[in-house]
Motif scaffolding. Structure first.
Motif, mmCIF file in Angstrom:
data_model
loop_
_atom_site.group_PDB
_atom_site.id
_atom_site.type_symbol
_atom_site.label_atom_id
_atom_site.label_comp_id
_atom_site.label_asym_id
_atom_site.label_seq_id
_atom_site.Cartn_x
_atom_site.Cartn_y
_atom_site.Cartn_z
ATOM 1 N N PHE A 1 -67.038 3.648 -49.551
ATOM 2 C CA PHE A 1 -66.434 4.208 -50.699
ATOM 3 C C PHE A 1 -67.323 3.450 -51.708
ATOM 4 O O PHE A 1 -67.835 4.415 -52.696
ATOM 5 C CB PHE A 1 -64.946 4.186 -50.603
ATOM 6 C CG PHE A 1 -64.511 4.320 -51.977
ATOM 7 C CD1 PHE A 1 -64.234 5.791 -52.447
ATOM 8 C CD2 PHE A 1 -64.002 3.526 -52.988
ATOM 9 C CE1 PHE A 1 -63.572 6.100 -53.695
ATOM 10 C CE2 PHE A 1 -63.601 3.591 -54.341
ATOM 11 C CZ PHE A 1 -63.273 5.114 -54.676
ATOM 12 N N LEU A 16 -76.713 12.016 -52.143
ATOM 13 C CA LEU A 16 -76.161 13.172 -51.494
ATOM 14 C C LEU A 16 -75.877 13.167 -50.381
ATOM 15 O O LEU A 16 -74.796 13.550 -49.750
ATOM 16 C CB LEU A 16 -77.216 14.505 -52.080
ATOM 17 C CG LEU A 16 -76.836 15.792 -51.606
ATOM 18 C CD1 LEU A 16 -75.534 16.416 -51.942
ATOM 19 C CD2 LEU A 16 -78.002 16.874 -51.899
ATOM 20 N N MET A 61 -72.911 11.239 -49.606
ATOM 21 C CA MET A 61 -71.684 11.928 -50.005
ATOM 22 C C MET A 61 -71.341 13.144 -48.822
ATOM 23 O O MET A 61 -70.111 13.262 -48.822
ATOM 24 C CB MET A 61 -71.837 12.590 -51.322
ATOM 25 C CG MET A 61 -71.482 11.756 -52.385
ATOM 26 S SD MET A 61 -69.866 10.931 -52.404
ATOM 27 C CE MET A 61 -68.945 12.552 -52.900
ATOM 28 N N LEU A 62 -72.552 13.760 -48.392
ATOM 29 C CA LEU A 62 -72.077 14.931 -47.414
ATOM 30 C C LEU A 62 -71.365 14.138 -46.326
ATOM 31 O O LEU A 62 -70.417 14.900 -45.497
ATOM 32 C CB LEU A 62 -73.155 15.438 -47.063
ATOM 33 C CG LEU A 62 -74.008 16.408 -48.113
ATOM 34 C CD1 LEU A 62 -75.367 17.054 -47.835
ATOM 35 C CD2 LEU A 62 -73.084 17.656 -48.479
ATOM 36 N N TYR A 113 -69.659 11.573 -46.051
ATOM 37 C CA TYR A 113 -68.443 10.905 -46.497
ATOM 38 C C TYR A 113 -67.479 12.053 -46.434
ATOM 39 O O TYR A 113 -66.431 11.857 -45.900
ATOM 40 C CB TYR A 113 -68.479 10.225 -47.905
ATOM 41 C CG TYR A 113 -67.353 9.617 -48.367
ATOM 42 C CD1 TYR A 113 -66.586 8.461 -47.885
ATOM 43 C CD2 TYR A 113 -66.731 10.392 -49.467
ATOM 44 C CE1 TYR A 113 -65.430 8.271 -48.629
ATOM 45 C CE2 TYR A 113 -65.506 10.084 -49.879
ATOM 46 C CZ TYR A 113 -64.861 8.888 -49.438
ATOM 47 O OH TYR A 113 -63.777 8.529 -49.872
ATOM 48 N N THR A 114 -68.003 13.136 -47.181
ATOM 49 C CA THR A 114 -66.795 14.390 -47.382
ATOM 50 C C THR A 114 -66.597 14.711 -45.784
ATOM 51 O O THR A 114 -65.372 15.216 -45.678
ATOM 52 C CB THR A 114 -67.272 15.233 -48.134
ATOM 53 O OG1 THR A 114 -68.602 15.652 -48.022
ATOM 54 C CG2 THR A 114 -67.168 14.973 -49.634
ATOM 55 N N ALA A 155 -64.148 12.879 -44.335
ATOM 56 C CA ALA A 155 -62.771 12.851 -44.745
ATOM 57 C C ALA A 155 -62.287 14.027 -44.561
ATOM 58 O O ALA A 155 -60.924 14.040 -44.350
ATOM 59 C CB ALA A 155 -62.917 12.696 -46.651
ATOM 60 N N MET A 156 -62.829 15.144 -44.252
ATOM 61 C CA MET A 156 -62.336 16.443 -43.908
ATOM 62 C C MET A 156 -61.947 16.784 -42.505
ATOM 63 O O MET A 156 -61.153 17.499 -42.175
ATOM 64 C CB MET A 156 -63.372 17.658 -44.479
ATOM 65 C CG MET A 156 -63.499 17.878 -45.937
ATOM 66 S SD MET A 156 -64.168 19.288 -46.418
ATOM 67 C CE MET A 156 -65.927 18.762 -46.211
ATOM 68 N N PHE A 208 -56.110 14.839 -44.473
ATOM 69 C CA PHE A 208 -56.794 16.041 -45.367
ATOM 70 C C PHE A 208 -56.001 17.616 -44.819
ATOM 71 O O PHE A 208 -55.645 18.155 -45.767
ATOM 72 C CB PHE A 208 -58.415 16.361 -44.944
ATOM 73 C CG PHE A 208 -58.880 17.262 -45.864
ATOM 74 C CD1 PHE A 208 -59.217 17.263 -47.383
ATOM 75 C CD2 PHE A 208 -59.079 18.535 -45.204
ATOM 76 C CE1 PHE A 208 -59.650 18.059 -47.888
ATOM 77 C CE2 PHE A 208 -59.907 19.605 -45.790
ATOM 78 C CZ PHE A 208 -60.147 19.182 -47.205
ATOM 79 N N ARG A 213 -52.411 17.937 -46.200
ATOM 80 C CA ARG A 213 -52.488 18.258 -47.856
ATOM 81 C C ARG A 213 -51.832 19.436 -47.919
ATOM 82 O O ARG A 213 -51.189 19.474 -49.137
ATOM 83 C CB ARG A 213 -53.807 18.131 -48.323
ATOM 84 C CG ARG A 213 -54.250 16.582 -48.409
ATOM 85 C CD ARG A 213 -55.723 16.534 -49.218
ATOM 86 N NE ARG A 213 -55.296 16.841 -50.853
ATOM 87 C CZ ARG A 213 -55.153 15.683 -51.589
ATOM 88 N NH1 ARG A 213 -55.407 14.473 -51.181
ATOM 89 N NH2 ARG A 213 -54.861 15.985 -52.773
ATOM 90 N N LEU A 264 -62.042 27.276 -44.101
ATOM 91 C CA LEU A 264 -62.545 28.247 -45.467
ATOM 92 C C LEU A 264 -61.232 29.366 -45.409
ATOM 93 O O LEU A 264 -60.916 29.578 -46.363
ATOM 94 C CB LEU A 264 -63.902 28.822 -45.291
ATOM 95 C CG LEU A 264 -65.156 28.152 -45.780
ATOM 96 C CD1 LEU A 264 -66.260 28.802 -45.578
ATOM 97 C CD2 LEU A 264 -65.030 27.641 -47.184
ATOM 98 N N VAL A 288 -58.268 27.770 -46.408
ATOM 99 C CA VAL A 288 -58.106 27.350 -47.742
ATOM 100 C C VAL A 288 -57.796 28.838 -48.735
ATOM 101 O O VAL A 288 -57.051 28.612 -49.560
ATOM 102 C CB VAL A 288 -59.349 26.708 -48.261
ATOM 103 C CG1 VAL A 288 -59.370 26.428 -49.680
ATOM 104 C CG2 VAL A 288 -59.389 25.337 -47.697
#
Lengths: 190, 70
Positions: free
Chosen positions: A3, A48, A51-52, A54-55, A58-59, A64, A67, A122, A125
């Motif tokens: 992080f 980038l 981050m990809l 990391y996310t 996280a997902m 997650f 949520r 998807l 969501v």
């Protein structure tokens, strides 16, 4: 750790880009072009990628999934102390990675499973924000046996089971589902 | 009619780089929001949009490296 590396990475990327933006008129020398290469080509692209990853990580976390309020009772059902509830037993006994419990038991193995999980996510969501979730949730299609076999296929306890041995071919080909004999549904509190 | 190649080579280098830098700053800030919140709708919007902006910026640099250098 990751992080903070990404927070620092974002700050460095933005700082370099701002410096570059202020010096754009004089990008004639080799050092200035090197700055452009670093600021636009290397740092943001590496950040980038980070981050990809990391996310994506996280997902996959159960935190997650829960949520959305529709999923909260399913998350709570993992904490039930009941030997009859297979999801709760898997969670309680650490048979799956607790942080990724939902993902571990709802994603088929392989690249196809990852893509399928993203597409289902998807859809979920979309339903959560723009649709209306049904009172009783059901999984998409049949529960694939390959998910259970990811861990159980090589397990001695699975292979030693008399019933498993008798119908091993049907189990391995998916002709017989684990759910035909095992009740793996989440036990939801009323 | 001007071809795409001609159009690209006549565009001022600094302007393209400036647009690319702006896109990358916006992309990094957009994606950095995901470090602090994991709201599903935000993830759905910020992740692809941020990645796209960063890649557009990187492409602007590639364009500058190929056509922009004199």
């Amino acid at each position: 750790m990751v992080f903070w590396a990404l927070v620092i990475g974002a700050a460095v990327a933005v700082a370099l880009l701002v410096i570059l933006r202020l010096r754009i008129r004089s990008l004639a020398t080799r050092s200035e072009r090197a700055l452009a290469f670093l600021a636009m080509g290397v740092v943001p692209c590496l950040w980038l990628l980070g981050m990809l990853g990391y996310t994506d990580h996280a997902m996959k976390k159960a935190s997650f999934c829960v949520r959305c309020h529709e999923m909260q009772s399913y998350g709570e059902s993992l904490l039930v102390d009941d030997d009859e509830s297979l999801p709760a037993v898997h969670y309680r006994d650490g048979l799956v990675d607790r942080k990724k419990a939902c993902y571990a038991c709802h994603t088929r193995p392989g690249l196809g499973g990852i893509i399928e999980a993203k597409l289902k996510g998807l859809h979920d969501v979309k339903v959560h924000y723009f649709g209306e979730a049904p009172d009783t949730l059901t999984i998409h299609g049949e529960y694939p046996t390959s998910i259970c076999l990811k861990c159980h296929r090589e397990a001695a306890s699975f292979q030693a089971g008399t019933m498993h041995q008798a119908m091993m071919d049907e189990i391995l080909t998916g002709e017989t589902s684990c759910l035909d004999c095992h009740d793996v549904a989440h036990e939801l509190e009323d | 009619m001007a071809s795409l190649g001609n159009l690209l080579t006549t565009m001022p280098y600094a302007r393209v780089i400036r647009c690319g830098v702006t896109a990358q700053i916006a992309g990094v800030l957009l994606m950095a929001a995901l470090l602090f919140t994991k709201m599903p709708l935000l993830v759905l919007v910020c992740l692809p949009l941020g990645a796209l902006l960063i890649l557009v910026g990187a492409l602007a640099w590639v364009w500058g490296a190929i056509w922009g250098c004199e």
